[in-house]
Design a protein around this motif. Structure first.
Motif, PDB file in Angstrom:
ATOM      1  N   ARG A 147       0.796  -1.232   0.000  1.00  0.00           N
ATOM      2  CA  ARG A 147       0.000   0.000   0.000  1.00  0.00           C
ATOM      3  C   ARG A 147       0.831   1.288   0.000  1.00  0.00           C
ATOM      4  N   PRO A 148       1.830   1.434   0.896  1.00  0.00           N
ATOM      5  CA  PRO A 148       2.570   2.701   0.883  1.00  0.00           C
ATOM      6  C   PRO A 148       3.383   2.922  -0.385  1.00  0.00           C
ATOM      7  N   GLN A 193     -10.381   3.271   1.684  1.00  0.00           N
ATOM      8  CA  GLN A 193     -11.180   3.721   2.827  1.00  0.00           C
ATOM      9  C   GLN A 193     -12.086   2.612   3.334  1.00  0.00           C
TER      10      GLN A 193
ATOM     11  N   GLU B 143       2.308   8.415  13.206  1.00  0.00           N
ATOM     12  CA  GLU B 143       1.287   8.240  12.167  1.00  0.00           C
ATOM     13  C   GLU B 143       1.461   9.254  11.039  1.00  0.00           C
ATOM     14  N   VAL B 144       1.761  10.510  11.416  1.00  0.00           N
ATOM     15  CA  VAL B 144       1.944  11.550  10.403  1.00  0.00           C
ATOM     16  C   VAL B 144       3.146  11.212   9.514  1.00  0.00           C
ATOM     17  N   GLU B 146       4.479   8.300   8.891  1.00  0.00           N
ATOM     18  CA  GLU B 146       4.158   7.158   8.037  1.00  0.00           C
ATOM     19  C   GLU B 146       3.288   7.580   6.857  1.00  0.00           C
ATOM     20  N   PHE B 147       2.346   8.486   7.126  1.00  0.00           N
ATOM     21  CA  PHE B 147       1.384   8.864   6.108  1.00  0.00           C
ATOM     22  C   PHE B 147       1.997   9.794   5.065  1.00  0.00           C
ATOM     23  N   ILE B 148       2.832  10.717   5.532  1.00  0.00           N
ATOM     24  CA  ILE B 148       3.198  11.838   4.678  1.00  0.00           C
ATOM     25  C   ILE B 148       4.477  11.592   3.878  1.00  0.00           C
ATOM     26  N   TRP B 151       4.783  11.379   0.016  1.00  0.00           N
ATOM     27  CA  TRP B 151       4.450  12.544  -0.793  1.00  0.00           C
ATOM     28  C   TRP B 151       5.676  13.320  -1.251  1.00  0.00           C
ATOM     29  N   GLN B 195       8.965   2.656   8.347  1.00  0.00           N
ATOM     30  CA  GLN B 195       8.261   1.373   8.408  1.00  0.00           C
ATOM     31  C   GLN B 195       8.921   0.403   9.388  1.00  0.00           C
TER      32      GLN B 195
END
Lengths: 209, 213
Positions: A147-148, A193, B143-144, B146-148, B151, B195
């Motif tokens: 996914r990432p 989602q 979490e931020v 990992e998410f960002i 980008w 990760q």
């Protein structure tokens, strides 16, 4: 201080902080959060497997279109250049940048296709109440792990930035593949989602006879 | 809003003598090797987590240096030849009046990578020191990050599209510079670093672990 615990199959632990919870049936459209760290643990949506499957198939078809059709074309001083997503990958195809071409190909074409393919393979039989295929668990595990690394939505933002950069230099025409790619991004976000890992693993584990 | 009930106060699977599968949440007796539900490997805690975090982070930071020194884009037009670095590209955009785009590129290529380095160093140090402060904030930071992180790849894709699109023989051509490669490597290494971080370690510090690591 050992305390009596419910049966192990009724317990679920948060994947982010390891806190134990008792799994419960959720009301429709509800989400369950970890009481300690707040991570989402479950989402409840009826018929979500069929919905996820149909979105995954839609995205797969659109992604094939996005790769095949012209993506963008450029006109300046009587010269013309049309480019596809494949061309964007091959842009790095000389000398030292070759590894980058491979990486970009993986991020925007190979990994999204593999993820969608794996998801369709894993969930297809479930949506028809049939036995999961052999290796369905590996396929779903792979789709989640990748996914990432699936970066189609980031690519689209990159394209937008690039368009504005060349806007002064030449006339840019947006091809059908651009819209197909944008569609893939929207459908993929909707699909991700909807995925409740807990219930899909449970469904994959529970094999109807 | 639904919720999962706590079993016996808030205790971890590890404290209950259990090990949980991080992929599917299924709980097993500790020392079970593979998850019975999803066949994934089970580990109560990743004891080598911090080592991997530091190694990948270091690699990411090293790759970020040439990414900023060398040119990202090589532009040839009839009249001149220019090479622009990451920051140079942002400055060019500001000169053209594209402030919004300049901001996107600056955030993705400079602020996010550096912010990630700082955040990962902070998280790794706090776990190393077994700190029990700000657990919720640190978890949010994880979490931020990992998410960002992914980008940051925006600039690499911009270079890819520009180099593919602007190939008009002698009038104008754009080609990727070596910095595109080191920048992509930096983003990949930093993603691997994030990760590798076992977020469960954040929550372990305030607990008495008799069995240690």
């Amino acid at each position: 201080m050992p305390q009596p615990l419910p049966p192990l199959d009724d317990l679920v632990a948060c994947h982010q902080c390891d806190t134990l919870h008792v799994a419960q049936d959720l009301p429709e459209n509800a989400r369950a959060y970890c009481q300690r760290c707040g991570a989402v643990m479950m989402t409840a949506q009826s018929a979500s497997i069929a919905r996820i499957l149909s979105l995954a198939m839609t995205a797969f078809v659109m992604l094939i279109a996005a790769i095949s059709f012209p993506f963008l074309s450029l006109d300046a001083n009587g010269l013309h250049n049309t480019t596809s997503v494949i061309d964007a990958v091959l842009a790095f195809n000389d000398g030292y940048a070759f590894p980058l071409a491979v990486a970009v190909a993986f991020f925007i074409i190979v990994i999204p296709l593999v993820r969608l393919g794996a998801l369709i393979y894993a969930l297809g039989p479930l949506a028809r109440d049939q036995h999961p295929h052999a290796g369905a668990k590996h396929a779903f595990g792979l789709a989640e792990r990748l996914r990432p690394w699936s970066m189609a939505e980031i690519f689209i933002v990159g394209v937008t930035v690039a368009l504005i950069k060349v806007a002064g230099l030449a006339a840019v025409t947006i091809g059908p593949a651009f819209w197909a790619f944008a569609g893939v991004v929207i459908v993929t976000v909707l699909k991700d989602q909807m995925i409740c890992r807990y219930s899909i693993w449970e469904a994959l584990d529970h094999q109807p006879d | 809003m639904g919720s999962t009930g706590p079993s016996t106060g808030l205790i971890t699977a590890r404290e209950a003598g259990l090990v949980a599968c991080q992929r599917c949440g299924q709980v097993h007796v500790i020392n079970t090797a593979y998850c019975k539900r999803c066949d994934g490997p089970l580990r109560s805690r990743d004891t080598q987590s911090l080592q991997k975090v530091w190694a990948f982070l270091l690699a990411g930071m090293i790759a970020y240096v040439p990414a900023n020194i060398y040119p990202m884009l090589l532009t040839n037009t009839l009249v001149d030849h220019t090479e622009s670095t990451i920051v140079g590209g942002v400055v060019d955009l500001i000169h053209h009046g594209s402030f919004g785009i300049a901001l996107i590129v600056f955030v993705a290529s400079v602020m996010i990578p550096i912010g990630k380095f700082v955040a990962i160093i902070y998280l790794a140090l706090s776990v190393h020191n077994r700190s029990s402060d700000n657990q919720h904030e640190r978890h949010k930071a994880y979490e931020v990050v990992e998410f960002i992180g992914r980008w940051s790849m925006i600039d690499v894709f911009v270079v890819a599209i520009l180099s593919a699109l602007v190939q008009l023989n002698t009038v104008a051509t754009i080609n990727p510079g070596i910095a595109a490669l080191s920048f992509a490597l930096s983003v990949i290494f930093t993603m691997l670093s994030a990760q590798s971080f076992d977020s469960r370690l954040i929550w372990d510090a305030d607990r008495t672990n008799n069995d240690g690591h």
